[in-house]
Design an enzyme around this catalytic site. Structure first.
Site, PDB file in Angstrom:
ATOM      1  N   GLN A 111       0.733  -1.126   0.005  1.00  0.00           N
ATOM      2  CA  GLN A 111       0.181  -0.020  -0.068  1.00  0.00           C
ATOM      3  C   GLN A 111       1.006   1.198  -0.212  1.00  0.00           C
ATOM      4  OE1 GLN A 111      -3.551  -0.615   0.703  1.00  0.00           O
ATOM      5  NE2 GLN A 111      -3.919   1.085  -0.560  1.00  0.00           N
ATOM      6  N   LYS A 114       1.815   1.680  -3.659  1.00  0.00           N
ATOM      7  CA  LYS A 114       0.483   1.948  -4.468  1.00  0.00           C
ATOM      8  C   LYS A 114       0.179   3.585  -4.384  1.00  0.00           C
ATOM      9  CE  LYS A 114      -2.369  -0.981  -4.067  1.00  0.00           C
ATOM     10  NZ  LYS A 114      -3.419  -1.912  -3.775  1.00  0.00           N
ATOM     11  N   LYS A 126      -2.614  -0.859   6.477  1.00  0.00           N
ATOM     12  CA  LYS A 126      -3.781  -2.200   6.306  1.00  0.00           C
ATOM     13  C   LYS A 126      -4.439  -2.515   7.704  1.00  0.00           C
ATOM     14  CE  LYS A 126      -5.821  -4.065   2.727  1.00  0.00           C
ATOM     15  NZ  LYS A 126      -6.235  -3.545   1.269  1.00  0.00           N
ATOM     16  N   GLY A 165     -12.424   0.070   2.592  1.00  0.00           N
ATOM     17  CA  GLY A 165     -12.975  -1.339   2.722  1.00  0.00           C
ATOM     18  C   GLY A 165     -11.916  -2.148   1.918  1.00  0.00           C
ATOM     19  N   ASP A 166     -12.137  -3.303   1.969  1.00  0.00           N
ATOM     20  CA  ASP A 166     -11.314  -4.584   1.253  1.00  0.00           C
ATOM     21  C   ASP A 166     -12.299  -5.655   1.117  1.00  0.00           C
ATOM     22  OD1 ASP A 166      -8.391  -4.898   0.110  1.00  0.00           O
ATOM     23  OD2 ASP A 166      -8.747  -6.814   1.504  1.00  0.00           O
ATOM     24  N   THR A 210     -11.838   0.968  -8.288  1.00  0.00           N
ATOM     25  CA  THR A 210     -10.768  -0.010  -8.496  1.00  0.00           C
ATOM     26  C   THR A 210     -10.925  -0.678  -9.926  1.00  0.00           C
ATOM     27  OG1 THR A 210     -10.804  -0.282  -6.157  1.00  0.00           O
ATOM     28  CG2 THR A 210      -9.500  -1.906  -7.470  1.00  0.00           C
TER      29      THR A 210
END
Ligand code: NDP
Length: 450
Positions: A111, A114, A126, A165-166, A210
């Site tokens: 992350q 990114k 995360k 979210g994930d 995404t």
């Protein structure tokens, strides 16, 4: 191998030898930035790699809640606040039984890179839990989310750490988490979570971001190699948030999506997947993909057997989009894809392709879009949601989509420029890692040893 890179990988192995996903992510990044490390001793002198691989803070906590039968259940919660060099910690929450410290750290590490690639001021983090929302009632999910936030709230804030979210954390979970945060803080800090519903501070296009971003990146990559999305056959693993909106954009770009899956099996519909049916099953009924056969009996359902490789990668396709989970596309799958004439693989999920599969695809000149660049559209749009919350303002769907498209084009160009700079034209894995690393290393040197 560069001796500095080798030494840092050894340190990581010694310290975290029991964290395979984390070590896998480190290996990929550190090996691919070697050409940059070779150019100067400033990286070693400033301890850049040792500092980059160590999270600033890891929080682990107990999440007790009561299920519908009145039984006490205790899950484990995590937040890995990896790096706040260029902005508040930012990264999703994952609720899935496979969540452990290794998975959290690999996701947090990825992350950082990114988020740097998006060009926006966001650090890397995360979090999540081994809680499985599947099969739970809305009330159980609510009670779990409230308990999770009762600990997490003290570690986050709109200028400190902004979760999203994930896997397993969608609009419903974000709503319950936000409600509990607001109640505890007794203040409306809208920017503390992203992925909120539009009716209380969410951003239009966040849900789609995404998947749409993945397709924008893929379109740029193909166009640079004189190819188009239009007219291509596409297979997409998963049928969650990323997969659904990648499918939607792929179809609007003129492709035909013939297969999608969940963890139980895969649907193959040679006429093209009916996305409305998938959305109804997954977004409304929270059902299984097999139910697709109820409206499309002509489609084929291939069950995922435990221990077998994923059936979806055996289907002939021009473009493969792994959008489910880590390490879901193995060397064996890569070989079948190449044999069947695949031209591009673009990662919607985080680290879905194993290292040896990635190398195999690249050796066979398959265009490969790495996750940290190709799926950065979600977090980029989360940052746009944060800025709307700060301004107390809403952009239209079209405004957010056009910002997202511009960001994805910029990310592709940055990856391309970085891969060209080391003489590896078309190696977007190295390109993404190097473009992000250059930015992070400069910021680290500027901020001193902290
Ligand atoms: P969702 O929970 O919405 O969907 C996940 C999908 O993947 C489900 O269809 C799930 O099926 C499937 N899946 C999970 N494990 C497996 C497996 N072992 N085999 C086959 N299918 C599986 O998650 P998201 O779509 O949000 O996330 C998917 C990936 O994208 C993750 O890697 C995530 O980290 C990444 N990502 C997500 C972003 C976002 O904005 N949401 C942003 C950037 C990356 P089942 O229901 O059976 O479990």
């Amino acid at each position: 191998m560069n001796s500095y890179v080798e030494r840092v990988l050894e340190i990581a192995k010694k310290r975290d030898g029991n964290q395979p996903e984390f070590l896998q992510a480190l290996n990929e990044v550190l090996c691919s930035i070697e050409p940059v490390i070779n150019t100067s001793d400033k990286y070693e002198k400033n301890g850049i790699l040792e500092r980059l691989i160590e999270p600033e803070r890891v929080i682990m906590f107990r999440v007790p809640w009561v299920n519908d039968k009145g039984e006490v259940v205790v899950n484990r919660g995590y937040r890995v606040q990896y790096n706040s060099l260029i902005g508040p910690y930012k990264g999703g929450l994952r609720f899935h039984p496979s969540v452990n410290l290794s998975v959290m750290k690999f996701l947090g590490f990825e992350q950082i890179f990114k988020n740097a690639l998006t060009g926006l001021p966001i650090g890397g983090a995360k979090g999540g839990s081994d809680f499985d929302p599947k099969g739970k009632s809305d009330n159980e999910v609510m009670r779990f989310c409230q308990s999770f936030m009762t600990e997490l709230y003290r570690h986050i804030g709109q200028d400190v750490d902004v979760p999203a979210g994930d896997i397993g954390v969608g609009g419903r979970e974000i709503g319950y988490l936000f409600g509990q945060y607001k109640r505890i803080k007794d203040a409306y800090e809208g920017g503390v979570l992203t992925g909120k519903d539009i009716c209380y501070g969410g951003s239009l296009t966040r849900k789609e971001a995404t998947g749409y971003g993945l397709m924008f990146f893929l379109r740029e990559m193909l166009s640079h190699h004189n190819q188009t999305v239009a007219g291509k056959t596409v297979t997409i693993s998963g049928s969650g948030n990323v997969a659904i909106y990648a499918c939607q954009k792929a179809v609007s770009m003129g492709a035909k999506v013939v297969a999608m899956c969940d963890s139980n099996g895969c649907i193959y519909d040679k006429d093209g997947i009916d996305l409305d049916c998938i959305k109804d099953i997954k977004e409304v009924r929270r059902g299984r993909i097999k139910e697709y056969l109820e409206c499309h009996p002509q489609a084929e359902y291939i069950e995922q057997r435990a221990g077998d490789s994923a059936p979806i990668w055996k289907i002939k396709t021009d473009i493969a989009l792994p959008c489910a989970t880590q390490n879901e596309l193995t060397l064996e799958d890569a070989k079948v894809l190449v044999q069947n004439g695949v031209i591009a693989v673009a990662e919607g999920a985080n680290m879905p392709t194993t290292l040896d599969a990635t190398e195999y695809l690249q050796q066979h000149n398959i265009l490969f879009a790495p996750a940290k660049a190709a799926n950065a559209g979600g977090v980029a749009t989360s940052a746009i949601e944060m800025s709307q919350n700060s301004m107390r303002y809403y952009y239209t769907f079209e405004e957010v989509e056009s910002k997202l498209e511009r960001i994805m084009i910029n990310i592709f160009n940055a990856c391309k420029a970085a891969s060209d700079s080391i003489g590896q034209n078309g190696n977007y894995v190295a390109g993404a890692n190097i473009a992000a690393f250059n930015k992070l290393a400069n910021a680290m040197i500027a901020q001193g040893i902290v």
